[in-house]
Design an enzyme around this catalytic site. Structure first.
Site, PDB file in Angstrom:
ATOM      1  N   SER A 156       0.860  -1.179   0.000  1.00  0.00           N
ATOM      2  CA  SER A 156       0.000   0.000   0.000  1.00  0.00           C
ATOM      3  C   SER A 156       0.895   1.228   0.000  1.00  0.00           C
ATOM      4  O   SER A 156       1.698   1.412   0.922  1.00  0.00           O
ATOM      5  CB  SER A 156      -0.893  -0.040   1.246  1.00  0.00           C
ATOM      6  OG  SER A 156      -1.701   1.108   1.321  1.00  0.00           O
ATOM      7  N   LYS A 182      -0.898  -0.884  -4.508  1.00  0.00           N
ATOM      8  CA  LYS A 182      -2.139  -0.164  -4.179  1.00  0.00           C
ATOM      9  C   LYS A 182      -1.768   1.285  -3.896  1.00  0.00           C
ATOM     10  O   LYS A 182      -0.931   1.560  -3.032  1.00  0.00           O
ATOM     11  CB  LYS A 182      -2.790  -0.833  -2.958  1.00  0.00           C
ATOM     12  CG  LYS A 182      -3.774   0.014  -2.179  1.00  0.00           C
ATOM     13  CD  LYS A 182      -4.556  -0.868  -1.218  1.00  0.00           C
ATOM     14  CE  LYS A 182      -4.760  -0.187   0.125  1.00  0.00           C
ATOM     15  NZ  LYS A 182      -5.498  -1.061   1.058  1.00  0.00           N
ATOM     16  N   LYS A 184      -2.835   4.915  -2.522  1.00  0.00           N
ATOM     17  CA  LYS A 184      -3.808   5.670  -1.745  1.00  0.00           C
ATOM     18  C   LYS A 184      -4.208   6.890  -2.564  1.00  0.00           C
ATOM     19  O   LYS A 184      -3.331   7.575  -3.114  1.00  0.00           O
ATOM     20  CB  LYS A 184      -3.186   6.096  -0.405  1.00  0.00           C
ATOM     21  CG  LYS A 184      -2.930   4.923   0.538  1.00  0.00           C
ATOM     22  CD  LYS A 184      -4.240   4.298   0.986  1.00  0.00           C
ATOM     23  CE  LYS A 184      -4.046   3.413   2.212  1.00  0.00           C
ATOM     24  NZ  LYS A 184      -5.336   2.879   2.687  1.00  0.00           N
ATOM     25  N   ASP A 210      -7.069   2.931  -3.246  1.00  0.00           N
ATOM     26  CA  ASP A 210      -7.842   2.938  -1.997  1.00  0.00           C
ATOM     27  C   ASP A 210      -8.123   4.385  -1.599  1.00  0.00           C
ATOM     28  O   ASP A 210      -7.191   5.158  -1.352  1.00  0.00           O
ATOM     29  CB  ASP A 210      -7.049   2.228  -0.893  1.00  0.00           C
ATOM     30  CG  ASP A 210      -7.845   2.067   0.403  1.00  0.00           C
ATOM     31  OD1 ASP A 210      -9.005   2.538   0.462  1.00  0.00           O
ATOM     32  OD2 ASP A 210      -7.299   1.462   1.350  1.00  0.00           O
ATOM     33  N   GLU A 235     -11.023   0.687  -3.862  1.00  0.00           N
ATOM     34  CA  GLU A 235     -11.385   0.300  -2.497  1.00  0.00           C
ATOM     35  C   GLU A 235     -12.059   1.480  -1.783  1.00  0.00           C
ATOM     36  O   GLU A 235     -11.534   2.603  -1.799  1.00  0.00           O
ATOM     37  CB  GLU A 235     -10.093  -0.120  -1.781  1.00  0.00           C
ATOM     38  CG  GLU A 235     -10.269  -0.659  -0.375  1.00  0.00           C
ATOM     39  CD  GLU A 235      -8.906  -1.064   0.210  1.00  0.00           C
ATOM     40  OE1 GLU A 235      -7.943  -1.244  -0.565  1.00  0.00           O
ATOM     41  OE2 GLU A 235      -8.823  -1.183   1.441  1.00  0.00           O
ATOM     42  N   ASP A 260     -14.000  -1.979   2.156  1.00  0.00           N
ATOM     43  CA  ASP A 260     -13.135  -2.192   3.320  1.00  0.00           C
ATOM     44  C   ASP A 260     -13.917  -1.726   4.553  1.00  0.00           C
ATOM     45  O   ASP A 260     -14.627  -2.536   5.194  1.00  0.00           O
ATOM     46  CB  ASP A 260     -11.817  -1.420   3.123  1.00  0.00           C
ATOM     47  CG  ASP A 260     -10.889  -1.443   4.328  1.00  0.00           C
ATOM     48  OD1 ASP A 260     -11.243  -2.031   5.362  1.00  0.00           O
ATOM     49  OD2 ASP A 260      -9.784  -0.843   4.254  1.00  0.00           O
ATOM     50  N   LYS A 284     -10.446  -7.777   6.890  1.00  0.00           N
ATOM     51  CA  LYS A 284      -9.539  -7.452   7.998  1.00  0.00           C
ATOM     52  C   LYS A 284     -10.170  -8.023   9.248  1.00  0.00           C
ATOM     53  O   LYS A 284     -11.291  -7.627   9.619  1.00  0.00           O
ATOM     54  CB  LYS A 284      -9.394  -5.936   8.163  1.00  0.00           C
ATOM     55  CG  LYS A 284      -8.635  -5.234   7.048  1.00  0.00           C
ATOM     56  CD  LYS A 284      -8.618  -3.729   7.263  1.00  0.00           C
ATOM     57  CE  LYS A 284      -7.835  -3.014   6.168  1.00  0.00           C
ATOM     58  NZ  LYS A 284      -8.038  -1.544   6.223  1.00  0.00           N
ATOM     59  N   GLY A 312      -4.614  -4.810   5.380  1.00  0.00           N
ATOM     60  CA  GLY A 312      -3.550  -4.593   6.353  1.00  0.00           C
ATOM     61  C   GLY A 312      -3.844  -3.376   7.196  1.00  0.00           C
ATOM     62  O   GLY A 312      -4.536  -2.445   6.753  1.00  0.00           O
TER      63      GLY A 312
HETATM   64  C1  NPQ Z   1      -6.541   0.506   4.558  1.00  0.00           C
HETATM   65  N1  NPQ Z   1      -4.239   0.181   5.464  1.00  0.00           N
HETATM   66  O1  NPQ Z   1      -6.527  -0.446   3.824  1.00  0.00           O
HETATM   67  C2  NPQ Z   1      -5.516   0.716   5.661  1.00  0.00           C
HETATM   68  C3  NPQ Z   1      -5.720   1.878   6.487  1.00  0.00           C
HETATM   69  C4  NPQ Z   1      -4.649   2.353   7.383  1.00  0.00           C
HETATM   70  C5  NPQ Z   1      -2.187  -0.691   4.622  1.00  0.00           C
HETATM   71  O2  NPQ Z   1      -3.506   0.827   3.445  1.00  0.00           O
HETATM   72  C6  NPQ Z   1      -1.420   3.382  11.113  1.00  0.00           C
HETATM   73  C7  NPQ Z   1      -2.161   2.312  11.534  1.00  0.00           C
HETATM   74  C8  NPQ Z   1      -1.645   3.922   9.873  1.00  0.00           C
HETATM   75  C9  NPQ Z   1      -3.165   1.769  10.713  1.00  0.00           C
HETATM   76  C10 NPQ Z   1      -2.896   3.926   7.788  1.00  0.00           C
HETATM   77  C11 NPQ Z   1      -3.374   0.180   4.445  1.00  0.00           C
HETATM   78  C12 NPQ Z   1      -2.648   3.383   9.036  1.00  0.00           C
HETATM   79  C13 NPQ Z   1      -3.405   2.315   9.465  1.00  0.00           C
HETATM   80  C14 NPQ Z   1      -3.889   3.386   6.987  1.00  0.00           C
HETATM   81  C15 NPQ Z   1      -4.397   1.790   8.608  1.00  0.00           C
HETATM   82  O3  NPQ Z   1      -7.449   1.287   4.416  1.00  0.00           O
HETATM   83 MG    MG Z   2      -8.565   0.269   2.842  1.00  0.00          MG
END
Ligand code: NPQ
Ligand code: MG
Length: 390
Positions: A156, A182, A184, A210, A235, A260, A284, A312
């Site tokens: 990500s 992926k 953001k 995402d 996403e 998600d 998740k 994640g």
């Molecule tokens: C998601 N994660 O899928 C999340 C959201 C996310 C890997 O993109 C600190 C702790 C920072 C948890 C940033 C990924 C974070 C976090 C993003 C979770 O939407």
């Molecule tokens: Mg997400």
């Protein structure tokens, strides 16, 4: 299993580099960890210490994915610790006090009277499940019925200061072997970065985006422009409680929609599928109240022909290990957000997960298959408390 006591521990770990999403910039990972100490009847095969002739002690670790601030979900680390200490852990310990055995399968029904707080519940269930499997010597992957020994690693990629910087970062991740990218996105950081990454790295790159709920249905015209880039999925474009509007959006764009944040339970997953609000689901365990519910959503999606992948939450090695076991189930047909430990951390609290030809190994040891390294753990710990069964 009889629970002896539960340790709650809050850790604070620096991230290697800031991780920017549509909801903010994270520079540290604050997390609540749980250690459950329990006794199991003799006969277990794992590394358990003999207490007397009738029972052996076992320990299990759980990790709560709630972030320091409630930006991704309503739960946050201190709130999770509070609900654990005041309501969830006492419910578990009361079973032991009443002379009743606890199993991982009983945790969710036992905690059901407490509304919400799924990430806190998931962490407690994970710790009990790990303790139980430590006691019986079975791996989490074996318990799930996992069919793979490794899982492909997706990464990500946070929002970057410029498209130029993004191309460098993506190039580095691909060089390390990650098999899926992926990006953001947020309003104003969407079409241009996606177009640039597709142009630079080609048609074969497995690419998805995402939005972390940053758009509204009024943005459908912008989101439709993403259709040109052959993305695996988009996403969570819309807010968590907008399942019906995701179904509307799905009629306006051709990029498959993956949910998600909206999928908070098995029921929410069933509704989203029935309403045609998504073609893909990100699973998740924390968000859905535990690994057992995660497994149920996997089964539901498999029965409905909905591909799933493992999301994640910037996990330490504890959560990463459990995620790898989950992602080894056969319905996980898309690469997940399970990267190497060094995607986020210079120093993980367990032995680090590494990439081997783009794959992460699924642990084979008892339970989640990894343990914290005590001195590293202590270095990142900001508070601990012990709650003893009475
Ligand atoms: C998601 N994660 O899928 C999340 C959201 C996310 C890997 O993109 C600190 C702790 C920072 C948890 C940033 C990924 C974070 C976090 C993003 C979770 O939407
Ligand atoms: Mg997400």
């Amino acid at each position: 299993m009889k629970i002896t006591g539960v340790e709650l521990r809050t850790i604070r770990m620096p991230l290697k580099s800031p991780f920017e999403t549509s909801f903010g910039v994270e520079e540290e990972r604050v997390a609540v960890l749980i250690r459950v100490v329990a006794t199991v009847p003799e006969g277990g095969t794992a590394e358990v210490s003999r207490h007397d002739h009738h029972s052996a002690e076992t320990q299990g670790w759980g990790a709560c994915v709630a972030m320091e601030l409630p930006l991704y979900s309503s739960e946050y680390a201190d709130g999770a610790a509070e609900v654990l200490r005041r309501f969830l852990v006492p419910k578990l310990l009361a079973e032991t006090t009443a002379g009743r055995d606890v199993t991982a399968e009983l945790v969710d029904p036992l905690l059901e009277p407490i509304i919400g707080h799924r990430m806190a519940k998931a962490a407690l269930e994970m710790a009990v499940l790990d303790a139980q499997l430590q006691g019986s010597g079975q791996s989490l992957a074996g318990y799930f019925g996992a069919t793979r020994t490794t899982v492909p690693s997706g990464v990500s990629v946070g929002i970057q200061p410029s498209v130029h910087a993004l191309l460098d970062v993506v190039g580095d991740y691909l060089a390390e072997g990650h098999v899926r990218i992926k990006l953001k996105i947020k309003p104003g950081w969407d079409i241009a970065p996606v177009e640039a990454v597709r142009d630079r790295f080609g048609d074969q790159l497995l690419l998805q985006v995402d939005a972390n709920a940053a758009y509204t249905l009024a943005d459908a015209r912008v989101l439709r422009k993403l259709d040109a880039f052959d993305l695996l999925l988009i996403e969570q474009p819309l807010p968590e409680d907008d399942i019906r509007q995701h179904a509307e959006l799905a009629r306006l764009i051709t990029t498959p929609i993956c949910l998600d944040e909206s999928v908070v339970s098995v029921r929410a997953a069933a509704d989203a599928i029935a309403l045609r609000a998504c073609q893909v689901i990100n699973i998740k365990a924390g968000r859905v109240g535990g690994y057992l519910n995660a497994r149920r959503i996997h089964d539901l999606c498999q029965a409905n022909g909905i591909p799933v992948w493992c999301g994640g939450m910037v996990e330490t090695g504890l959560g990463r290990a459990a995620n790898a076991a989950l992602a080894a189930l056969p319905g996980f047909t898309l690469p997940g957000d399970i990267s190497a430990s060094d995607r986020f951390y210079d120093q993980d609290i367990t032995e680090p997960f590494v990439l081997d030809d783009g794959q992460i190994e699924v642990p084979t040891g008892p339970g989640i298959g990894v343990r914290p390294i005590q001195d590293v753990l202590d270095r990142f710990t900001i508070s601990t408390e012990w709650i003893q069964a009475t």
